[in-house]
Motif scaffolding. Structure first.
Motif: not given
Length: 223
Positions: A76-77, A79-80, A83-84, A112-113, A115-116, A119-120
């Motif tokens: 997850y980290e 993909w996060e 995304a950042d 996956y991206l 979904d993040i 949220k952001k």
């Protein structure tokens, strides 16, 4: 700033197999985020970069290329962090592309991206467009001139080395007009009628009766 994010499928490796819509996204964007497995963020081993480079050469244009470190560890980290990078690029440019090999809907990191990102930055997610692409197996079928399925044959796509429980998404095609869909069972169904035609309709459930031959059902795996 009205931000637009395109998630662009690159197809199986040949820039000439990119869709017209994908090429238009490249034309209209300000920057292209390209995954790389190299920790130094170089593109020496990046197939995605090679396809993007060739596509831009075909179009006769240049774009800012932003490396996105993608170590493929399925964490997850990671993909996060990817995304950042995308969101940071969008903070500097109005229109951004992120690219993925093959088709975004098949074993891709795109969702996956997303979904993040949802949220952001919900507004970015809501203004995002996913552009589909030619799959590797469609290209392989064409290469050897052998159909993947004919008549009433089925097509199965499955991972060779699954990391856990294998869930299944069903794609159901070629229904009979007037068919009662109760026989299809239950699940996370979507119905697509006459896709891309003027009377196209997408229903986030299973319609009760088939009215059009060009009707496609997808029963998505429950995740």
């Amino acid at each position: 700033m009205n931000q637009k994010l395109y998630m662009v499928s690159l197809g199986p490796g040949d820039a000439e197999l990119l869709t017209y819509k994908a090429l238009n996204a490249f034309k209209n964007c300000d920057a292209i985020c390209v995954p790389t497995k190299s920790e130094d963020k170089s593109f020496n081993k990046s197939i995605s970069y090679t396809i993007v480079r060739d596509a831009l050469a075909l179009l006769g244009i240049e774009k800012k290329i932003v490396p996105v470190y993608s170590p493929m560890r399925f964490k997850y980290e990671d993909w996060e962090a990817e995304a950042d990078v995308i969101l940071n690029t969008l903070s500097q440019h109005a229109t951004v592309c992120f690219v993925t090999l093959g088709d975004a809907g098949i074993y891709s990191s795109i969702y996956y991206l997303l979904d993040i990102i949802k949220k952001k930055e919900l507004r970015v997610y809501e203004n995002c467009e996913v552009i589909p692409g030619v799959t590797s197996f469609s290209a392989a079928s064409a290469e050897v001139q052998k159909a993947l399925c004919l008549g009433d044959e089925a097509l199965v796509i499955q991972p060779i080395n699954p990391r856990g429980e294998v869930k299944t998404t069903q794609i159901l095609m070629r229904p009979r007009i007037g068919m009662d869909t109760q026989e299809l069972g239950e699940g996370d169904f979507y119905t697509f009628e006459n896709m891309y035609l003027k009377d196209a309709k997408t229903t986030p459930s299973k319609i009760a009766t088939v009215k059009k031959y060009m009707t496609l059902f997808i029963n998505f795996a429950r995740r």
